[in-house]
Design an enzyme around this catalytic site. Sequence first.
Site, PDB file in Angstrom:
ATOM      1  N   HIS A 103      13.760  47.037  60.445  1.00 11.19           N
ATOM      2  CA  HIS A 103      14.039  45.888  61.480  1.00 11.19           C
ATOM      3  C   HIS A 103      13.800  44.653  60.664  1.00 11.19           C
ATOM      4  O   HIS A 103      12.831  44.537  59.819  1.00 11.19           O
ATOM      5  CB  HIS A 103      13.006  45.775  62.431  1.00 11.19           C
ATOM      6  CG  HIS A 103      12.891  44.719  63.355  1.00 11.19           C
ATOM      7  ND1 HIS A 103      14.001  44.429  64.004  1.00 11.19           N
ATOM      8  CD2 HIS A 103      11.890  43.890  63.604  1.00 11.19           C
ATOM      9  CE1 HIS A 103      13.608  43.207  64.689  1.00 11.19           C
ATOM     10  NE2 HIS A 103      12.437  42.969  64.571  1.00 11.19           N
ATOM     11  N   HIS A 125      14.920  40.022  60.667  1.00 10.31           N
ATOM     12  CA  HIS A 125      15.560  38.947  61.249  1.00 10.31           C
ATOM     13  C   HIS A 125      16.259  38.196  60.496  1.00 10.31           C
ATOM     14  O   HIS A 125      16.628  36.967  60.274  1.00 10.31           O
ATOM     15  CB  HIS A 125      14.424  38.008  61.821  1.00 10.31           C
ATOM     16  CG  HIS A 125      13.554  38.488  62.864  1.00 10.31           C
ATOM     17  ND1 HIS A 125      12.915  37.668  63.834  1.00 10.31           N
ATOM     18  CD2 HIS A 125      13.206  39.614  63.336  1.00 10.31           C
ATOM     19  CE1 HIS A 125      12.398  38.435  64.795  1.00 10.31           C
ATOM     20  NE2 HIS A 125      12.375  39.659  64.487  1.00 10.31           N
ATOM     21  N   ASP A 133      33.428  50.909  56.770  1.00 12.74           N
ATOM     22  CA  ASP A 133      32.866  51.911  55.925  1.00 12.74           C
ATOM     23  C   ASP A 133      31.636  52.485  56.139  1.00 12.74           C
ATOM     24  O   ASP A 133      31.392  53.620  55.624  1.00 12.74           O
ATOM     25  CB  ASP A 133      32.955  51.407  54.485  1.00 12.74           C
ATOM     26  CG  ASP A 133      34.186  51.156  53.551  1.00 12.74           C
ATOM     27  OD1 ASP A 133      35.118  52.042  53.936  1.00 12.74           O
ATOM     28  OD2 ASP A 133      34.296  50.366  52.894  1.00 12.74           O
ATOM     29  N   HIS A 164      16.962  38.830  69.954  1.00 12.77           N
ATOM     30  CA  HIS A 164      16.035  39.137  69.056  1.00 12.77           C
ATOM     31  C   HIS A 164      16.722  39.537  67.552  1.00 12.77           C
ATOM     32  O   HIS A 164      16.545  38.455  66.891  1.00 12.77           O
ATOM     33  CB  HIS A 164      15.437  40.303  69.570  1.00 12.77           C
ATOM     34  CG  HIS A 164      14.156  40.915  68.734  1.00 12.77           C
ATOM     35  ND1 HIS A 164      13.409  41.786  69.030  1.00 12.77           N
ATOM     36  CD2 HIS A 164      13.701  40.340  67.737  1.00 12.77           C
ATOM     37  CE1 HIS A 164      12.496  42.046  68.200  1.00 12.77           C
ATOM     38  NE2 HIS A 164      12.550  41.222  67.197  1.00 12.77           N
ATOM     39  N   TYR A 173      35.254  60.206  49.281  1.00 12.53           N
ATOM     40  CA  TYR A 173      34.784  58.691  48.727  1.00 12.53           C
ATOM     41  C   TYR A 173      33.581  59.174  47.704  1.00 12.53           C
ATOM     42  O   TYR A 173      32.683  59.575  48.017  1.00 12.53           O
ATOM     43  CB  TYR A 173      34.816  57.735  49.500  1.00 12.53           C
ATOM     44  CG  TYR A 173      34.467  56.316  49.031  1.00 12.53           C
ATOM     45  CD1 TYR A 173      35.392  55.633  48.916  1.00 12.53           C
ATOM     46  CD2 TYR A 173      32.993  56.029  48.702  1.00 12.53           C
ATOM     47  CE1 TYR A 173      35.243  54.240  48.399  1.00 12.53           C
ATOM     48  CE2 TYR A 173      32.807  54.643  48.268  1.00 12.53           C
ATOM     49  CZ  TYR A 173      33.796  53.762  47.914  1.00 12.53           C
ATOM     50  OH  TYR A 173      33.665  52.516  47.510  1.00 12.53           O
TER      51      TYR A 173
HETATM   52 ZN   LIG Z   1      11.561  41.351  65.343  1.00 11.01          ZN
END
Ligand SMILES: [Zn+2]
Length: 238
Positions: free
Chosen positions: A101, A103, A126, A177, A235
């Site tokens: 996660h 930002h 891709d 978010h 690939y």
């Molecule tokens: Zn967050």
Amino acid sequence: MSSRNEIISAMKERVFEGNMALPQLGLVVLTWGNVSEINRDLGIIVIKPSGVDYKKMAKEQMVVTDLEGNILEEDSLKPSSDLKTHVELYRNFKDVQSIVHTHSRNAVIWAQSGRELPVYGTTHADTFYGPVPNTRQLTKEEVEADYEGNTGKVIVETFEEQNIDPLAISAVLVNGHGPFTWGTSVSKAVENSLVLDESCAMASGTESIMTDKNLLPQYMLDKHYLRKHGKNAYYGQG
Ligand SMILES: [Zn+2]
């Protein structure tokens, strides 16, 4: 056969390196962002501690929990506040081994638009086999009852409603978010965060000069995704 302690130590090393890669790749500032890895056989999740400065972070500080997010080691730091989102995703996306996660700016810009990320080019194709979905907003009740857990639930709901395979599109934009990405390894999950951010930046630029909608044709999406993924991939050197 590695011992349980050796496996946990190796997980801590990978999760630490994955977390340290985020600021190096320009995907996080301050302490935003977290990486985790799961070992389903041992029933263990390893995740970044909450609010620790990247410059002072050490491998030993990575937090070890069970599959419900309960801390397993004595003298542990507190886990990332997003742990419950990771737990919910691991519970539902059975082949996912690592979650990231951030930002990162360009992905947050798209998340805040409330729109899915369309496939405008092969950079996107891709890695992600279709548009990257954007979730609905959480309700007031969901936020007050269990914000982080319900963030995971709304991601799962989005993939189920749109019938998306989480390994074909290993990323989501959480409305208002930011992005979560995942993969079959820490390095893959981190790479997907970088590709998502780049794809978002390119899409924003494309839309700023685009006159008519100009999506990548499905056969180009098929060509680019399937030459790198799946049973007929050709690939690279693998
Ligand atoms: Zn967050």
